[in-house]
Write a protein that holds these residues in place. Structure first.
Motif, mmCIF file in Angstrom:
data_model
loop_
_atom_site.group_PDB
_atom_site.id
_atom_site.type_symbol
_atom_site.label_atom_id
_atom_site.label_comp_id
_atom_site.label_asym_id
_atom_site.label_seq_id
_atom_site.Cartn_x
_atom_site.Cartn_y
_atom_site.Cartn_z
ATOM 1 N N ARG A 56 -6.751 -6.506 -14.220
ATOM 2 C CA ARG A 56 -8.214 -7.219 -14.129
ATOM 3 C C ARG A 56 -8.848 -6.394 -13.473
ATOM 4 N N GLU A 57 -10.106 -6.493 -13.473
ATOM 5 C CA GLU A 57 -11.271 -5.531 -13.346
ATOM 6 C C GLU A 57 -10.864 -5.465 -11.621
ATOM 7 N N GLY A 58 -10.984 -4.182 -11.234
ATOM 8 C CA GLY A 58 -10.881 -3.606 -9.836
ATOM 9 C C GLY A 58 -8.868 -3.156 -10.057
ATOM 10 N N GLY A 59 -8.398 -3.794 -10.718
ATOM 11 C CA GLY A 59 -6.581 -3.316 -10.752
ATOM 12 C C GLY A 59 -6.211 -1.853 -10.662
ATOM 13 N N LEU A 60 -5.121 -1.676 -10.330
ATOM 14 C CA LEU A 60 -4.550 -0.527 -10.326
ATOM 15 C C LEU A 60 -3.263 -0.150 -11.184
ATOM 16 N N LEU A 61 -3.209 1.052 -11.895
ATOM 17 C CA LEU A 61 -2.091 1.219 -12.545
ATOM 18 C C LEU A 61 -1.911 2.674 -11.660
ATOM 19 N N THR A 62 -0.643 2.368 -11.135
ATOM 20 C CA THR A 62 0.350 3.655 -10.737
ATOM 21 C C THR A 62 1.634 3.425 -10.929
ATOM 22 N N LEU A 63 1.944 5.368 -11.633
ATOM 23 C CA LEU A 63 2.556 5.705 -12.358
ATOM 24 C C LEU A 63 3.862 6.885 -11.799
ATOM 25 N N SER A 64 4.650 6.958 -12.643
ATOM 26 C CA SER A 64 6.025 8.251 -12.273
ATOM 27 C C SER A 64 6.619 8.449 -14.074
ATOM 28 N N TYR A 65 6.551 9.917 -13.783
ATOM 29 C CA TYR A 65 8.172 9.866 -15.051
ATOM 30 C C TYR A 65 8.046 11.224 -14.880
ATOM 31 N N LEU A 66 8.679 11.577 -15.267
ATOM 32 C CA LEU A 66 9.288 13.402 -15.788
ATOM 33 C C LEU A 66 9.081 13.446 -16.697
ATOM 34 N N GLY A 67 8.582 14.908 -16.287
ATOM 35 C CA GLY A 67 7.359 16.278 -16.891
ATOM 36 C C GLY A 67 8.192 17.093 -17.915
ATOM 37 N N PRO A 68 6.842 17.951 -18.593
ATOM 38 C CA PRO A 68 7.752 18.927 -19.582
ATOM 39 C C PRO A 68 8.689 19.825 -18.323
ATOM 40 N N ASP A 69 8.910 19.844 -17.446
ATOM 41 C CA ASP A 69 9.898 21.079 -16.886
ATOM 42 C C ASP A 69 11.234 20.701 -17.106
ATOM 43 N N THR A 70 11.783 19.497 -16.397
ATOM 44 C CA THR A 70 12.836 18.857 -16.602
ATOM 45 C C THR A 70 13.857 18.855 -17.355
ATOM 46 N N GLY A 71 14.861 19.612 -16.519
ATOM 47 C CA GLY A 71 16.211 19.873 -17.627
ATOM 48 C C GLY A 71 15.766 21.277 -17.755
#
Length: 266
Positions: A130-145
């Motif tokens: 919705r208008e004014g909504g928020l996306l929050t995220l996490s993920y593994l970056g390229p240096d993983t492993g």
């Protein structure tokens, strides 16, 4: 991911919630994508009581985990109006099973690295927020492993790159490109130390860093630690009535233009 990394999913969810402490948000509907065995709803319920959860279950749930998820989502649907879109349908069709403008918060924990097209995922997030909504995220970056990739000589591990190896700058640029506002990105490294080669290989496989191994397969010179690059971000869905900018010009929907009358200026 598998149950061997359930602790990691919960730990990162907890860290994401800590980062939301400074955010002023009172959501009515929250999309959890994915919702690891229903555990994320427990975290968010403490922060946002009475919220309706729309939970996309992780793949491969079975047994007690599947039963717990189904019971929790059924209760949520009856008493709070939540729903359970399918992750399998999203992966096949590229569409989150929710209407436009239907949620106030999207909470995505450790998903982006497993998507072939993260940009399309951001587009779907924009659509359902919705208008004014928020996306929050996490993920593994390229240096993983990175320790696995540093193994010298031939290896029978079948070392794999992450499906999408975006660093935090890639994500920040993509969020702006998909019309999200005020993206905030940060990153940290988490190091896992191992005394057991078998446990290290199990975690590496669960993270998608190596192909599935047969029990008879072995490899020498295995690393005793794994580095995880954790990328975090959040951004707002603002100005959804504006058309996507072209040549640095944003176009306003005529329906949003209202005539000012004398009474309006009183």
């Amino acid at each position: 991911m598998t149950q061997s990394l359930r602790w990691l999913q919960s730990e990162i969810a907890d860290r994401m919630l800590q980062k939301l402490d400074i955010v002023k948000l009172d959501p009515r509907d929250v999309l959890l994508i994915p919702d690891f065995s229903g555990a994320h709803a427990e975290f968010l319920s403490k922060r946002f009581p009475k919220v309706a959860f729309h939970s996309v279950a992780e793949e491969g749930l079975s047994g007690i985990d599947l039963w717990r998820f189904q019971i929790a989502r059924k209760w949520n649907s009856i008493f709070r109006g939540g729903s359970s879109p399918s992750l399998e349908v999203f992966q096949k069709t590229g569409r989150i099973g929710l209407p436009d403008n239907s949620v106030d918060l999207i909470f995505s924990d450790l998903l982006i690295q497993d998507l072939p097209d993260p940009k399309h995922f951001l587009q779907e997030c924009w659509r359902v927020l919705r208008e004014g909504g928020l996306l929050t995220l996490s993920y593994l970056g390229p240096d993983t492993g990175k320790e696995l990739r540093a193994i010298e000589g031939p290896s029978n591990l079948g070392i794999r790159p992450l499906l999408s190896s975006w660093d935090m700058h890639d994500m920040g640029d993509a969020l702006l490109g998909e019309r999200f506002s005020d993206p905030v990105m940060d990153m940290e490294f988490l190091t896992l130390d191992y005394e057991s080669d078998a446990l290290m290989l199990s975690d590496a496989q669960a993270l998608g860093l190596i192909r599935p191994l047969k029990t008879s397969e072995e490899s020498s010179e295995l690393p005793k630690k794994l580095t995880l690059e954790l990328v975090y971000g959040h951004a707002w869905a603002l100005g959804k009535h504006l058309a996507k900018a072209q040549n640095q010009v944003a176009y306003i929907d005529p329906k949003q233009i209202q005539r000012k009358t004398i009474s309006d200026s009183d």
